[in-house]
Scaffold this active site. Structure first.
Site, short mmCIF file in Angstrom:
data_model
loop_
_atom_site.label_atom_id
_atom_site.label_comp_id
_atom_site.label_asym_id
_atom_site.label_seq_id
_atom_site.Cartn_x
_atom_site.Cartn_y
_atom_site.Cartn_z
N HIS A 158 40.07 41.05 57.75
CA HIS A 158 39.95 40.59 56.37
C HIS A 158 40.01 39.06 56.34
O HIS A 158 40.42 38.43 57.32
CB HIS A 158 41.08 41.16 55.51
CG HIS A 158 41.10 42.66 55.46
ND1 HIS A 158 40.19 43.40 54.74
CD2 HIS A 158 41.93 43.57 56.06
CE1 HIS A 158 40.46 44.70 54.89
NE2 HIS A 158 41.51 44.83 55.69
N ASP A 161 37.99 34.32 50.22
CA ASP A 161 37.13 33.26 49.68
C ASP A 161 37.64 32.96 48.27
O ASP A 161 37.54 33.80 47.38
CB ASP A 161 35.68 33.77 49.66
CG ASP A 161 34.73 32.90 48.83
OD1 ASP A 161 35.18 31.89 48.25
OD2 ASP A 161 33.55 33.25 48.76
N HIS A 163 37.11 31.08 44.99
CA HIS A 163 36.09 30.34 44.25
C HIS A 163 36.65 29.03 43.68
O HIS A 163 35.88 28.13 43.35
CB HIS A 163 35.52 31.20 43.12
CG HIS A 163 34.61 32.29 43.61
ND1 HIS A 163 33.72 32.93 42.79
CD2 HIS A 163 34.44 32.84 44.84
CE1 HIS A 163 33.04 33.85 43.48
NE2 HIS A 163 33.48 33.82 44.72
N HIS A 198 38.09 36.71 46.65
CA HIS A 198 37.75 38.01 47.22
C HIS A 198 37.63 37.95 48.72
O HIS A 198 37.48 36.87 49.31
CB HIS A 198 36.43 38.53 46.61
CG HIS A 198 35.23 37.67 46.88
ND1 HIS A 198 34.43 37.83 47.99
CD2 HIS A 198 34.71 36.63 46.19
CE1 HIS A 198 33.45 36.94 47.95
NE2 HIS A 198 33.59 36.20 46.88
N CYS A 199 37.68 39.09 49.34
CA CYS A 199 37.48 39.20 50.78
C CYS A 199 35.98 39.07 51.07
O CYS A 199 35.15 39.51 50.28
CB CYS A 199 38.00 40.54 51.28
SG CYS A 199 38.08 40.66 53.07
N HIS A 209 33.93 45.38 51.07
CA HIS A 209 35.34 45.07 50.79
C HIS A 209 35.56 44.79 49.31
O HIS A 209 36.55 45.23 48.74
CB HIS A 209 35.80 43.88 51.65
CG HIS A 209 36.05 44.24 53.08
ND1 HIS A 209 37.22 43.93 53.75
CD2 HIS A 209 35.28 44.90 53.97
CE1 HIS A 209 37.14 44.38 55.00
NE2 HIS A 209 35.97 44.97 55.16
N MET A 214 39.02 44.54 46.92
CA MET A 214 39.61 43.35 47.56
C MET A 214 39.21 42.08 46.82
O MET A 214 38.38 41.29 47.31
CB MET A 214 39.20 43.31 49.02
CG MET A 214 40.30 42.71 49.87
SD MET A 214 40.35 43.30 51.51
CE MET A 214 41.79 42.39 52.07
N HIS A 319 35.54 43.26 25.01
CA HIS A 319 35.68 43.27 23.56
C HIS A 319 37.02 43.90 23.22
O HIS A 319 37.43 44.87 23.86
CB HIS A 319 34.53 44.10 22.94
CG HIS A 319 34.70 44.36 21.48
ND1 HIS A 319 34.47 43.39 20.53
CD2 HIS A 319 35.08 45.47 20.81
CE1 HIS A 319 34.70 43.90 19.34
NE2 HIS A 319 35.07 45.16 19.47
N GLU A 342 33.43 37.89 19.19
CA GLU A 342 33.56 39.34 19.06
C GLU A 342 33.53 39.99 20.44
O GLU A 342 34.27 40.93 20.72
CB GLU A 342 32.44 39.90 18.19
CG GLU A 342 31.05 39.61 18.69
CD GLU A 342 29.98 40.23 17.81
OE1 GLU A 342 29.07 39.49 17.41
OE2 GLU A 342 30.04 41.43 17.52
N THR A 343 32.68 39.46 21.29
CA THR A 343 32.54 39.95 22.66
C THR A 343 32.26 38.74 23.52
O THR A 343 31.53 37.84 23.10
CB THR A 343 31.37 40.95 22.76
OG1 THR A 343 31.66 42.07 21.92
CG2 THR A 343 31.17 41.45 24.18
N HIS A 369 32.21 46.26 26.63
CA HIS A 369 31.36 46.73 25.53
C HIS A 369 29.95 47.06 25.98
O HIS A 369 29.03 47.18 25.15
CB HIS A 369 31.37 45.75 24.35
CG HIS A 369 31.21 46.42 23.02
ND1 HIS A 369 30.02 46.98 22.60
CD2 HIS A 369 32.10 46.67 22.03
CE1 HIS A 369 30.18 47.50 21.39
NE2 HIS A 369 31.44 47.33 21.04
CU CU Z 1 38.77 42.63 53.45
#
Ligand code: CU
Length: 405
Positions: A158, A161, A163, A198-199, A209, A214, A319, A342-343, A369
Site C-alpha cells: 500500500h 497519495d 491531493h 487515497h492508496c 484499492h 482505501m 443534498h 440546494e445541492t 441526489h
Molecule cells: Cu492500498
C-alpha cells in the site's frame, strides 16, 4: 494465495521473491482471459507503465541534492486520529506558529459487511480500519508527518497519495510499504481546502484499492479560520465526516455476492465488475445504514454542522433534504463560499465542505441526489435534530383530508 506486489518497484532480494509471485499472479488473473477479448488496454502493459512513474518518483527523491529543510520555528504535536464520522481534536483558528503534526496510519485489510440484507461483503483495504480513512485536520503552513505502517500479515503493498501535498505523486512515489514495513513522509500543507487522499500502488491496483475503501480526507484550514465572502469569521459546532464509497462487488451466476477467503482473492472478478462502471453499491461510511437509524448523525436546533464529503473515485451531488448548504466550499477555502445551495457538487477525486445551521427539529436525510444512488445504492445518511419547531418557517395548515367537489 498470492501476495499482490507491484512489479517494477523491486529493490531488495526479499522483494524479488514477492515480485515473482506477483508476476505469476498477474499473468493468471489478467492474461489471455476475459480482458483480452474486450480489446481493452492490456492490464499488464498498464501496470508496467504505471510502475515506471512510481519508480522514477522514488529515484528522483533518493538522488536529490536538495538542501535539508529548516524545521526550526515549527512546534511538534501529535494528532490522535479517530474513526468517521468524527473529527480529531483541532483548533478552528490556529494559535501560535506553524506545527509539524504527527499522525500514524496502518493499512488494515479487513472483511467488512457492506449490506446485511443481501450478505454483500468486501475485503476492505483501509487506513486504520475504517471506510473512509480518518479525517486529518491541519492549518495552512503546517506540516503533516505521517508514519504509514503495513501489518506483516497483509496480502498487499500500500501507499498514499495526498491531493493536498506537492510532489512525488502526492507522496505516492515515496510511501510504498510492503507487508511488515513502515515509512515516514512529511509534507507541507500549502493550499487551504478539503482534499482527498487515497492508496495508489500503481496500475490497475489504483482503482482496485480505491474502490475497496482505501481513501479519506484532509482538511487544511486557513490559519485564521473559515470566512464568508466579506471576510467575516465562520465557526462550526461539530463536523460530520462522510465518505461516499462506490463498490463493484462480483456476483455469481445466480446474482449472489461472491465470498472470498482473503484480501486480493477477488482481484480478477472485481476488475471485470469495475469495467462496467456501474457500482453495485454507493454507500456512506463503508456500509448500507452506517449513518442511519441508531447510527444517525445528531444535532440540535441552532447548531452549526460542517459536513465534509469525500469521494475519491466518482462524482457525487450531496443534498440535505429539508435544509441547505448555507456555505459550500467546492474549491479552495481561499475562494468565497457558495451560498444557500440546494445541492452541491463533489468532483470524483475530491472532498468538499458544506456548512449548515439547523433551524427545525426532525429527521433530515443527507444523500446523493442522484436518487438512484442515494436511495437504491445506499448513499443516504440521517441527521436527527432536536429542538423546538418553528411555525414561522413551516406549518401544516390543514392535515391531509378528503375533499368534496
Ligand atoms: Cu492500498
Amino acid at each position: 494465495m498470492t501476495k499482490f506486489i507491484n512489479p517494477g518497484l523491486v529493490k531488495t532480494s526479499r522483494r524479488n521473491v514477492l515480485r515473482g509471485s506477483m508476476l505469476a499472479g498477474a499473468a493468471a488473473v489478467t492474461g489471455a482471459g476475459a480482458m483480452a477479448a474486450t480489446h481493452a488496454p492490456k492490464i499488464n502493459k498498464i501496470n508496467a507503465t504505471s510502475s515506471m512513474i512510481y519508480k522514477a518518483a522514488g529515484e528522483q527523491a533518493a538522488d536529490s541534492t536538495a538542501e535539508p529543510v529548516d524545521l526550526s520555528g515549527y512546534t511538534r504535536v501529535k494528532q490522535e486520529l479517530v474513526s468517521p464520522p468524527f473529527a480529531p481534536e483541532h483548533e478552528q483558528v490556529a494559535t501560535g506558529g506553524p506545527k509539524i503534526i504527527e499522525i500514524t496510519m496502518e493499512t488494515t485489510e479487513r472483511l467488512m459487511v457492506v449490506d446485511e440484507d443481501t450478505g454483500a461483503e468486501v475485503w476492505a483495504l483501509t487506513y486504520n480500519g475504517s471506510v473512509p480513512g480518518p479525517l486529518i485536520i491541519c492549518h495552512e503552513g503546517d506540516m503533516i508527518e505521517l508514519t504509514l505502517r503495513n501489518p506483516v500479515d497483509s496480502m498487499m503493498e500500500h501507499n498514499i497519495d495526498f491531493h493536498a501535498s506537492t510532489g512525488a505523486l502526492g507522496g505516492g512515489g515515496l510511501t510504498h510499504v510492503y507487508p511488515g514495513e513502515e515509512t515516514v513522509l512529511r509534507w507541507k500543507a500549502t493550499k487551504p481546502g478539503c482534499f482527498t487522499y487515497h492508496c495508489a500502488p500503481g496500475g490497475a491496483m489504483i482503482p482496485y484499492h480505491v474502490t475497496h475503501g482505501m481513501n479519506g480526507a484532509v482538511m487544511v484550514l486557513p490559519r485564521d479560520g473559515l470566512k464568508d465572502k466579506d471576510g467575516n469569521p465562520l465557526q462550526y459546532d461539530k463536523i460530520a465526516y462522510i465518505g461516499e464509497q462506490d463498490y463493484y462487488l462480483p456476483m455469481d451466476e445466480n446474482g449472489e455476492y461472491r465470498k472470498y477467503e482473503v484480501a486480493g482473492d477477488d482481484y480478477a472478478d472485481s476488475l471485470e465488475a469495475m469495467r462496467g462502471l456501474i457500482p453495485t453499491h454507493s454507500v456512506f461510511n463503508g456500509a448500507v445504514g452506517a449513518l442511519t437509524g441508531e447510527h444517525a448523525l445528531t444535532a440540535n436546533v441552532g447548531e452549526t454542522v460542517l459536513m465534509i464529503h469525500n469521494q475519491a473515485n466518482r462524482d457525487s451531488r450531496p443534498h440535505l433534504i429539508g435544509g441547505h448548504g448555507t456555505y459550500v466550499w467546492e474549491s479552495s477555502f481561499t475562494d468565497a463560499p457558495l451560498r444557500d445551495m440546494e445541492t452541491w457538487f463533489v468532483r470524483g477525486g475530491s472532498a468538499v465542505a458544506a456548512m449548515y445551521t439547523f433551524e427545525q427539529p426532525g429527521v433530515y436525510a443527507y444523500l446523493n441526489h442522484n436518487l438512484i444512488e442515494g436511495v437504491m445504492l445506499g448513499a443516504t445518511a440521517h441527521f436527527v435534530v432536536q429542538g423546538e419547531w418553528d411555525n414561522n418557517l413551516m406549518e401544516q395548515v390543514v392535515a391531509p383530508r378528503e375533499f368534496t367537489t
